[in-house]
Motif scaffolding. Structure first.
Motif, PDB file in Angstrom:
ATOM      1  N   UNK A 130      -5.870 -15.169   1.640  1.00 63.48           N
ATOM      2  CA  UNK A 130      -6.090 -13.963   2.253  1.00 63.48           C
ATOM      3  C   UNK A 130      -6.947 -13.267   1.537  1.00 63.48           C
ATOM      4  N   UNK A 131      -7.503 -12.085   2.041  1.00 68.88           N
ATOM      5  CA  UNK A 131      -8.360 -11.295   1.200  1.00 68.88           C
ATOM      6  C   UNK A 131      -7.679  -9.736   0.915  1.00 68.88           C
ATOM      7  N   UNK A 132      -7.364  -9.323  -0.079  1.00 71.79           N
ATOM      8  CA  UNK A 132      -6.735  -8.113  -0.348  1.00 71.79           C
ATOM      9  C   UNK A 132      -7.599  -6.703  -0.593  1.00 71.79           C
ATOM     10  N   UNK A 133      -6.985  -5.883  -0.574  1.00 71.26           N
ATOM     11  CA  UNK A 133      -7.525  -4.621  -1.084  1.00 71.26           C
ATOM     12  C   UNK A 133      -7.102  -3.848  -2.024  1.00 71.26           C
ATOM     13  N   UNK A 134      -7.892  -3.740  -3.093  1.00 74.55           N
ATOM     14  CA  UNK A 134      -7.101  -3.414  -4.389  1.00 74.55           C
ATOM     15  C   UNK A 134      -7.703  -1.834  -4.719  1.00 74.55           C
ATOM     16  N   UNK A 135      -6.758  -0.832  -4.754  1.00 71.82           N
ATOM     17  CA  UNK A 135      -7.189   0.416  -4.873  1.00 71.82           C
ATOM     18  C   UNK A 135      -6.504   0.902  -6.434  1.00 71.82           C
ATOM     19  N   UNK A 136      -7.451   1.754  -7.015  1.00 72.29           N
ATOM     20  CA  UNK A 136      -7.123   2.163  -8.304  1.00 72.29           C
ATOM     21  C   UNK A 136      -6.587   3.610  -7.901  1.00 72.29           C
ATOM     22  N   UNK A 137      -5.188   4.106  -8.293  1.00 73.49           N
ATOM     23  CA  UNK A 137      -4.625   5.543  -7.995  1.00 73.49           C
ATOM     24  C   UNK A 137      -4.510   6.280  -9.306  1.00 73.49           C
ATOM     25  N   UNK A 138      -4.094   7.569  -9.061  1.00 74.08           N
ATOM     26  CA  UNK A 138      -3.731   8.508 -10.076  1.00 74.08           C
ATOM     27  C   UNK A 138      -2.451   8.953  -9.624  1.00 74.08           C
ATOM     28  N   UNK A 139      -1.371   8.944 -10.511  1.00 74.21           N
ATOM     29  CA  UNK A 139       0.114   9.501 -10.383  1.00 74.21           C
ATOM     30  C   UNK A 139      -0.038  11.072 -10.466  1.00 74.21           C
ATOM     31  N   UNK A 140       1.030  11.705  -9.978  1.00 72.06           N
ATOM     32  CA  UNK A 140       0.925  13.175 -10.135  1.00 72.06           C
ATOM     33  C   UNK A 140       1.040  13.321 -11.700  1.00 72.06           C
ATOM     34  N   UNK A 141       1.575  12.615 -12.788  1.00 68.09           N
ATOM     35  CA  UNK A 141       1.711  12.644 -14.161  1.00 68.09           C
ATOM     36  C   UNK A 141       0.518  12.133 -14.889  1.00 68.09           C
ATOM     37  N   UNK A 142      -0.442  11.621 -13.941  1.00 66.36           N
ATOM     38  CA  UNK A 142      -1.826  11.480 -14.508  1.00 66.36           C
ATOM     39  C   UNK A 142      -2.027  10.055 -15.016  1.00 66.36           C
ATOM     40  N   UNK A 143      -1.016   9.261 -14.683  1.00 67.31           N
ATOM     41  CA  UNK A 143      -0.986   7.694 -15.127  1.00 67.31           C
ATOM     42  C   UNK A 143      -1.863   7.113 -14.092  1.00 67.31           C
ATOM     43  N   UNK A 144      -2.565   5.949 -14.447  1.00 60.68           N
ATOM     44  CA  UNK A 144      -3.487   5.207 -13.334  1.00 60.68           C
ATOM     45  C   UNK A 144      -2.627   3.916 -13.010  1.00 60.68           C
ATOM     46  N   UNK A 145      -2.568   3.872 -11.650  1.00 58.12           N
ATOM     47  CA  UNK A 145      -1.729   2.703 -11.099  1.00 58.12           C
ATOM     48  C   UNK A 145      -2.613   1.785 -10.351  1.00 58.12           C
TER      49      UNK A 145
END
Length: 190
Positions: A130-145
């Motif tokens: 399958x194909x997926x959607x990869x999203x870079x996000x920012x937590x309220x503490x400033x960490x990247x997930x």
């Protein structure tokens, strides 16, 4: 008419107070268990699978930095039910991986099970089948997930990982797939 109002007013006040007390009492068990209201918490995968009547899928690959067994397993009752398998780092009790999967049909995790975070960037990525959607996000503490979401096997998967994208892709491909070599599947370019 005035007599009717004077008789009904105390009744309405008592009923409203009862609604508030019952709503608060409904939240106490989840609060005592340290869970979000509405979620059921299980200590083991076997307990969660028995309660769901379905097998929870986990990747065959895990980075060495992650602890096993999971630190917490929560299930939102649905429909359809959605499980969140939470895995901490070996060094410390910081949650590094959340594996969310719907059971029975594709559905996103409720926001109280996997809180929405601001998106920094997104890209479509091939997995195995399958194909997926990869999203870079920012937590309220400033960490990247990174969140990786796809639908397969009659479920919607969302993996949220604080770590290397290559490790996240390997875990997702292990969940989605077959025995192809990881080197054959390209990695997104940010």
């Amino acid at each position: 008419m005035r007599e009717m109002r004077s008789l009904l007013a105390p009744f309405v006040v008592v009923m409203a107070a009862a609604v508030v007390v019952l709503a608060a009492a409904d939240r106490v068990p989840a609060w005592l268990a340290g869970a979000t209201h509405g979620a059921r918490v299980y200590r083991t995968l076997a307990e969660a699978e028995a309660a769901l009547g379905a097998r929870l899928l986990v990747p065959a690959f895990y980075p060495d930095t992650l602890a096993w067994p999971p630190s917490r397993i929560e299930v939102a009752p649905g429909p359809p039910p959605v499980a969140a398998i939470r895995v901490a780092r070996r060094a410390g009790a910081i949650e590094a991986l959340v594996i969310c999967q719907s059971i029975g049909r594709p559905a996103p995790p409720p926001p109280w099970l996997l809180p929405p975070l601001p998106a920094l960037r997104a890209a479509d990525v091939p997995l195995r089948r399958h194909a997926g959607r990869l999203t870079r996000r920012l937590t309220p503490g400033g960490r990247v997930v990174h969140d990786l979401t796809w639908t397969g096997a009659g479920r919607q998967f969302t993996l949220r990982y604080e770590g290397a994208v290559d490790d996240l892709l390997r875990m997702a491909r292990a969940l989605d797939g077959d025995a192809r070599d990881d080197a054959l599947v390209p990695r997104p370019r940010w």
